[in-house]
Design a protein around this motif. Structure first.
Motif, PDB file in Angstrom:
ATOM      1  N   ASN A 282       0.592  -1.338  -0.213  1.00  0.00           N
ATOM      2  CA  ASN A 282      -0.021   0.030  -0.014  1.00  0.00           C
ATOM      3  C   ASN A 282       1.039   1.257  -0.042  1.00  0.00           C
ATOM      4  O   ASN A 282       0.262   2.350  -0.131  1.00  0.00           O
ATOM      5  CB  ASN A 282      -1.066   0.285   1.300  1.00  0.00           C
ATOM      6  CG  ASN A 282      -1.895  -1.248   1.221  1.00  0.00           C
ATOM      7  OD1 ASN A 282      -2.213  -1.768   0.354  1.00  0.00           O
ATOM      8  ND2 ASN A 282      -2.401  -1.421   2.620  1.00  0.00           N
ATOM      9  N   LEU A 283       2.124   1.280   0.177  1.00  0.00           N
ATOM     10  CA  LEU A 283       2.905   2.425   0.291  1.00  0.00           C
ATOM     11  C   LEU A 283       3.678   2.641  -0.901  1.00  0.00           C
ATOM     12  O   LEU A 283       3.885   1.907  -1.968  1.00  0.00           O
ATOM     13  CB  LEU A 283       3.794   2.226   1.505  1.00  0.00           C
ATOM     14  CG  LEU A 283       3.236   2.149   2.886  1.00  0.00           C
ATOM     15  CD1 LEU A 283       4.449   1.911   4.026  1.00  0.00           C
ATOM     16  CD2 LEU A 283       2.207   3.084   3.418  1.00  0.00           C
ATOM     17  N   ALA A 284       4.185   4.054  -1.077  1.00  0.00           N
ATOM     18  CA  ALA A 284       5.040   4.505  -2.148  1.00  0.00           C
ATOM     19  C   ALA A 284       6.107   5.291  -1.287  1.00  0.00           C
ATOM     20  O   ALA A 284       5.842   5.921  -0.289  1.00  0.00           O
ATOM     21  CB  ALA A 284       4.436   5.069  -3.207  1.00  0.00           C
ATOM     22  N   LYS A 285       7.268   5.593  -2.085  1.00  0.00           N
ATOM     23  CA  LYS A 285       8.489   6.137  -1.375  1.00  0.00           C
ATOM     24  C   LYS A 285       8.143   7.594  -1.685  1.00  0.00           C
ATOM     25  O   LYS A 285       8.420   8.453  -0.465  1.00  0.00           O
ATOM     26  CB  LYS A 285       9.579   5.816  -1.856  1.00  0.00           C
ATOM     27  CG  LYS A 285      10.777   6.595  -1.061  1.00  0.00           C
ATOM     28  CD  LYS A 285      12.042   5.761  -1.173  1.00  0.00           C
ATOM     29  CE  LYS A 285      13.040   6.343  -0.030  1.00  0.00           C
ATOM     30  NZ  LYS A 285      12.622   6.370   1.219  1.00  0.00           N
ATOM     31  N   SER A 286       7.727   8.254  -2.670  1.00  0.00           N
ATOM     32  CA  SER A 286       7.584   9.582  -2.913  1.00  0.00           C
ATOM     33  C   SER A 286       6.105   9.816  -3.233  1.00  0.00           C
ATOM     34  O   SER A 286       5.460   9.206  -4.113  1.00  0.00           O
ATOM     35  CB  SER A 286       8.618   9.811  -4.348  1.00  0.00           C
ATOM     36  OG  SER A 286       8.176  11.359  -4.477  1.00  0.00           O
ATOM     37  N   VAL A 287       5.556  10.597  -2.411  1.00  0.00           N
ATOM     38  CA  VAL A 287       4.016  10.829  -2.378  1.00  0.00           C
ATOM     39  C   VAL A 287       3.608  12.169  -2.939  1.00  0.00           C
ATOM     40  O   VAL A 287       3.480  12.993  -2.168  1.00  0.00           O
ATOM     41  CB  VAL A 287       3.283  10.478  -0.653  1.00  0.00           C
ATOM     42  CG1 VAL A 287       1.823  10.648  -0.780  1.00  0.00           C
ATOM     43  CG2 VAL A 287       3.871   9.242  -0.325  1.00  0.00           C
TER      44      VAL A 287
END
Ligand code: G6P
Length: 583
Positions: free
Chosen positions: A575-580
Motif C-alpha cells: 500500500n505504500l510508496a516512497k515519494s507521495v
C-alpha cells in the motif's frame, strides 16, 4: 504518485523495464508498457511489481519507441483495466500519467459517448486525444486541472510528447537514444546530461531534437544538468535488501555531512540563516521527515532561546499559526517532492516567511523553492522505509542548532561516527522472532526518546504490519494502560539520565499488570532493575544530543528483522510508496 518513462532507441523493452525498476519506489500496484513496431502498438500490463511485467514482455533488440508506467493507485482499483498505458478512442494515441486530474469527472461528463474501460482519471485524458501533435496536446492541457507528468506516443511519427505540471519530469538525449522520465536515475547508463522541466512545460523529443514550450507557449532553451553518479544507488552491494544496506550507509552519510559542512559553501548557507531576522521557527514534514523535524524542535528549543514548533505538513495550513516575515520555516523532505510539504511551503512563501529546506535531492521541487537548501548528502534511498535519510536529517538539524548557538558541531559528529552502534544482530534477531508473533505493540519514551518511539513505531508498522502506538511514558496511565496484558508488549526507549527514574516507575506500572517489557537503553541499569525486563538491548552511550541518531539504528534493524520473520518484503511494503506526490 506513479512513475513514468518514455524511450526511443535500441532495445526499447529492456530499457523501459530497467527504467521502471528504478521508478518502482513511486508505486508498485501494477505496471504496463506500450512499444510501437511498424505502426502497431504492442502492449503489456501486469498487476503487482515490475518483475511480474518483466516475465511477460517479449524483448527485441531492434530500434523502437515506447512508454511505460508503474502505478500507485489513487483513482480506481488495482486491476489490468486501470493499468497504464491508456489509449485514445481510435487507439492511435497511448498515454502514461503521474499525478491527479482534479476535474476528471467533469471532463468525463462532457465526453458522454466515450466508453471507459477503467476508473482512472488518466484514461479520461487519453480519451481526449484524437491525434497527437503539439496543437492537440496544447488543446487538451488547457482543459486539465490538477497535477500531471505525461508521456505520449502515437502510431506514427518520430516523437514522444510530454507535459508537466506539479509532478516531476525530466528529459535527456544520449548518443543513440532519447528518454523522458519521472526521475533522472532512469538516465544512468544512457545519457550523461538531462533537462529538468518546469511547471507548465510541454513539448516533444526525438533522436534528433528536443522542443520545449513553457507555460506561455514560447519555445525555451534549458540548461543541461550533469547526472550525479555518486548520488545514485544502482544495486544492493551484496546486501539482501536496500533497507539494510541503507541503514549501514548512515555512517557514510554522516561522513559526507561532516566533510561538506566543514567547507565554506555550507557554512555560508548556515551563516545566511543566522543573519535572518526571525522570532519563531516552524519545522514541517511528513512521516519520517516529520519525526526528524520533532528531533530538530528539541535541538532548537534546547540550544537557542526561540520558539520552535514542528508540524505535520498536511495539517500546517489549517493550524492557524502566525506565519509572517519574522518566521523561519524549515521544510524537511527526503525526496523534496512530497505534495503535502510543497503545499505548506507555498502557503509559508505567500505569507513572506523565510524558507529553508533540508532535503536529500538537491534538484527537487522543495530544494528549488526554498531560499536556502541544506542538503543531507545521504545518497539515493531506494527502500520505501526511510532510514539513512532520517539519520542524516537529524545530523543536519543538529548542525543547524549548534551553529545558531555558536557551538562546534564537527567534533561531536566525529565522535558519533567513531562510536556509531548498529546494534547486536544476534540479540536483535532474537527479539524480532519474539515480536513477530504479536499483533500489537506499544513504544514509550520521555522527551526526545518519545520522538524516537514515534519513529521506531512507524518503521515497525510500515514493514511488519504489526499495529503499534507510540506514547510519552507518562501518558500511558491516562488511558492506554487499560490495554496492557500479556499479549501487548511494551518497548521502552531510555537515553536521558534525567528522565530515567520516572521511566522505570512507568515500567513497573506495566509489569505489575502482566505486560511484557523490552528496554532499549544507553544508560546504566542496576541488576535488580534488569530483572523487571524480558529483554534489554544495550546501546553504546554518547552525549545526550547524539543519542537520537545512535539509538534509531538498532530500532530500524529491529523493524527490518521482524519484517523478515513475517516473510514480508521490507523494501516494498504493501500500500505504500516512497515519494507521495498527491495531497
Ligand atoms: C512517504 C514515505 C515515508 C516518508 C514520507 C515523507 O509517506 O512512505 O517513508 O517519510 O513519504 O517523504 P519525504 O520524501 O518528504 O521525506
Amino acid at each position: 504518485m506513479c512513475g513514468i518513462i518514455g524511450y526511443i532507441g535500441l532495445c526499447p523493452e529492456q530499457n523501459l523495464l530497467n527504467g521502471l525498476k528504478k521508478l518502482e519506489y513511486r508505486g508498485y500496484d501494477s505496471a504496463g508498457m506500450t512499444v510501437r513496431r511498424e505502426g502497431r502498438f504492442e502492449t503489456y500490463k501486469e498487476v503487482g511489481q515490475v518483475q511480474n511485467l518483466a516475465g511477460t514482455v517479449v524483448y527485441k533488440e531492434e530500434f523502437g519507441i515506447g512508454i511505460a508506467h508503474t502505478r500507485w493507485a489513487t483513482h480506481g482499483k488495482i486491476s489490468i483495466e486501470n493499468t497504464h498505458p491508456h489509449f485514445s478512442v481510435s487507439g492511435e494515441v497511448a498515454l502514461v500519467h503521474n499525478g491527479i486530474i482534479e476535474n476528471f469527472e467533469e471532463l468525463k461528463e462532457k465526453n458522454k459517448d466515450v466508453t471507459y474501460l477503467g476508473q482512472t482519471d488518466s484514461e479520461v485524458v487519453a480519451k481526449m486525444f484524437e491525434s497527437l501533435s503539439i496543437n492537440s496536446l496544447r488543446k487538451v492541457l488547457k482543459k486539465l486541472v490538477g497535477s500531471y507528468a505525461l508521456a505520449l506516443l502515437s502510431k506514427e511519427g518520430d516523437y514522444l510528447y510530454f507535459a508537466k505540471n506539479k509532478s516531476p519530469l525530466y528529459i535527456a538525449k544520449g548518443k543513440e537514444c532519447a528518454v523522458i522520465a519521472s526521475d533522472p536515475s532512469c538516465f544512468s547508463g544512457l545519457c550523461e546530461n538531462y533537462y529538468q522541466l518546469d511547471d507548465g512545460d510541454y513539448g516533444k523529443i526525438s533522436l534528433k531534437n528536443i522542443v520545449i514550450y513553457n507555460k506561455n507557449h514560447k519555445i525555451v532553451e534549458k540548461t543541461p544538468q550533469k547526472l550525479d553518479f555518486n548520488y545514485l544507488s544502482e544495486d544492493k552491494s551484496g546486501y539482501e535488501h536496500f533497507m539494510i544496506k541503507e541503514i549501514y550507509q548512515s555512517r557514510l552519510a554522516l561522513e559526507n555531512i561532516i566533510e561538506k559542512y566543514s567547507h565554506s559553501e555550507m557554512k555560508e548557507n548556515l551563516s545566511k540563516i543566522k543573519n535572518y531576522n526571525f522570532d519563531r521557527v516552524y519545522l514541517v514534514g511528513c512521516g519520517t521527515a516529520y519525526h526528524a523535524g520533532l528531533i530538530g524542535e528539541h535541538y532548537l528549543r534546547e540550544n537557542i532561546n526561540i520558539d520552535a514548533y514542528c508540524l505535520v505538513a498536511s495539517e500546517f495550513k489549517d493550524s492557524n499559526l502566525l506565519v509572517d516575515n519574522n518566521s523561519l520555516c524549515i521544510f524537511i523532505s527526503q525526496s523534496g517532492e512530497t505534495a503535502d510539504s510543497i503545499s505548506a511551503l507555498e502557503y509559508c512563501k505567500e505569507k513572506g516567511a523565510k524558507i529553508i529546506s533540508i532535503t536529500n535531492v538537491e534538484y527537487s521541487t522543495i530544494a528549488k523553492m526554498s531560499d536556502i537548501n541544506l542538503p543531507i548528502f545521504a545518497g539515493q534511498e531506494r527502500a520505501v522505509a526511510s532510514t539513512k535519510a532520517y539519520f542524516a536529517m537529524c545530523a543536519v538539524l543538529f548542525i543547524l542548532s549548534n551553529y545558531l548557538k555558536g557551538q562546534n558541531y564537527i567534533l561531536p559528529l566525529k565522535t558519533l561516527s567513531h562510536k556509531i552502534d548498529f546494534g547486536n544482530d544476534i540479540s536483535l534477531k532474537k527479539l524480532a522472532k519474539t515480536l513477530a508473533v504479536y499483533k500489537n505493540l506499544f513504544f514509550i519514551g520521555r522527551g526526545v526518546d518519545y520522538v524516537t518511539a514515534l519513529e521506531a513505531s512507524l518503521k515497525l508498522k510500515e514493514i511488519t504490519y504489526i499495529f503499534s502506538s507510540a506514547l510519552p511514558s507518562g501518558e500511558l496511565k491516562h488511558g492506554s494502560l487499560a490495554l496492557i496484558d500479556s499479549n501487548l508488549p511494551c518497548l521502552i526507549i531510555a537515553t536521558d539520565e534525567r528522565q530515567f527514574a520516572k521511566t522505570l516507575n512507568n515500567a513497573s506500572e506495566i509489569k505489575s499488570r502482566g505486560g511484557k517489557l523490552i528496554l532499549f537503553t544507553s544508560l546504566f541499569v542496576e541488576k535488580d532493575v534488569e530483572e523487571n525486563f524480558d529483554y534489554i538491548i544495550k546501546i553504546t552511550p554518547l552525549p545526550r544530543d547524539l543519542m537520537p541518531m545512535q539509538i534509531i539504528l538498532s530500532l530500524q534493524k529491529l523493524a527490518y528483522f521482524t519484517s523478515l520473520e513475517k516473510g514480508n518484503d521490507p523494501d516494498k511494503p504493501r500500500n505504500l510508496a516512497k515519494s507521495v506526490t498527491v495531497e
